[in-house]
Scaffold this active site. Sequence first.
Site, PDB file in Angstrom:
ATOM      1  N   LEU A 187       1.743 -10.740   3.575  1.00  0.00           N
ATOM      2  CA  LEU A 187       2.594 -10.878   4.752  1.00  0.00           C
ATOM      3  C   LEU A 187       2.208 -12.190   5.419  1.00  0.00           C
ATOM      4  CD1 LEU A 187       2.348  -7.284   6.317  1.00  0.00           C
ATOM      5  CD2 LEU A 187       4.163  -8.177   4.857  1.00  0.00           C
ATOM      6  N   ASP A 188       3.171 -12.848   6.047  1.00  0.00           N
ATOM      7  CA  ASP A 188       2.842 -14.041   6.808  1.00  0.00           C
ATOM      8  C   ASP A 188       1.771 -13.699   7.843  1.00  0.00           C
ATOM      9  OD1 ASP A 188       4.747 -15.555   5.467  1.00  0.00           O
ATOM     10  OD2 ASP A 188       6.329 -15.013   6.887  1.00  0.00           O
ATOM     11  N   LYS A 189       0.988 -14.676   8.215  1.00  0.00           N
ATOM     12  CA  LYS A 189      -0.101 -14.469   9.167  1.00  0.00           C
ATOM     13  C   LYS A 189       0.378 -13.752  10.417  1.00  0.00           C
ATOM     14  CE  LYS A 189      -3.488 -16.983  11.978  1.00  0.00           C
ATOM     15  NZ  LYS A 189      -4.046 -18.306  12.345  1.00  0.00           N
TER      16      LYS A 189
END
Length: 327
Positions: A142-144
Site C-alpha cells: 500500500l502507498d505510505k
Amino acid sequence: MTDEDDATVLTARIDEAGVRVDKALTKAFPELSRARLQALIVEGAVTRDDQPVSSGSSKALPGLYQVAIPPVAPADPQPENISLTVLFEDTDLIVLDKPAGMAAHPAPGNETGTLVNALLAHCGDSLSGIGGVARPGIVHRLDKDTSGVMVAAKSDRAHAGLSALFATHDIERTYIALTRGAPDPAKGRIETLIGRSSSDRKKMAVLRSGGRQAITDYVVQQTFGQPARAGGPPLAARVACTLHTGRTHQIRVHLASRGAPILGDPVYGSGSPSIPVRTAIAEAGLTRQALHAAVLGFVHPVTGQSLRFETAPPADMRDLEHLLAEL
C-alpha cells in the site's frame, strides 16, 4: 514500478532499427543488464518518444529512449519494535491493518519505521526471504499514506502462493475513498491503460497506448453537500473501489481521471475542493489521501482456508466523513 519517488532517468537516442528492443537498450545503457532492462520494461519504466515500450522482444524503432530506475533501498533493514495491529497470524502468513504514514519497505527517505522493520522484529527468522533482503515477506504494498489491510508471507511456500494469487488477481480487494465531487455515473467500471506520465516521470497516468491494463469497479456509497450549480456534482462523496488489477496508484489515477480525485491527495488531487470541504479536511486533521484498504480476501495458499478481513477507516477519515455529512 512500485517505487516511483526520486527515480533516476537515463536517456539515449537509438537510431538503429530491426534488432530486439532489449538488445538495443543493453548497448545504449551498458550499465544495465539485459535482464534488468527486461524487468524495467515489464514495470512500465521504459519509454520511446514518451510512449511506453511494451515488450523487450519487439523490434526496436529509432527514437529517444528513457529508462526510469527506482532508487535502491537499504540492503540490510533492521528489526524495530513497532506496534502492529495483527488481524490474523499463523506459521505461514500474517495479516495486519497498516496505519497511514508507514511505508511498506525501506527506501531513500524512509530507511526506518517501515512495515518491513516492524515485521522483522515481530516475526524474527520466520519471515519469508523470497522478496529480497530489503523486502522480506512483502508480496504487495500500500502507498505510505494509504491505510488498511495487508498480508505478508512468513514462509517461502506462502510467499510463492500469495504471489501467484496476486499475479492472477484471485484476491478480493476493496478500498474506501473520500473524493472531491463524485464519479459519474454513480456505479461503473473504469478500464484503461496505466503507465508512467510522459510529463512527470514520478507520476502515473491514463495512457492511450502502451502501459498496462488497469480495471477498477466503483460505486458511490454516499454523497455530501449540495451541488454548486444545478445538475453539477456533489461537494464530496464516499466511493467504494474494487480492484481487478493492481497497478501503481491505480485507484488514485482512475478516480482523478473521472473528475473525482481523492481528497487530500498531493499528487493526483488536481484542483481545490470547495471551501466547506477544505474546512472539514483541516478540522478532521487529514494530512494524506483519504484512501483506506478496507477489505482483503483470499484463499490461504497453504491450508486452503478461505480468509476475508475487513477494517474500518481510521480516525482521520471517519472524522472527515462525519463532518462532510453535516454539509
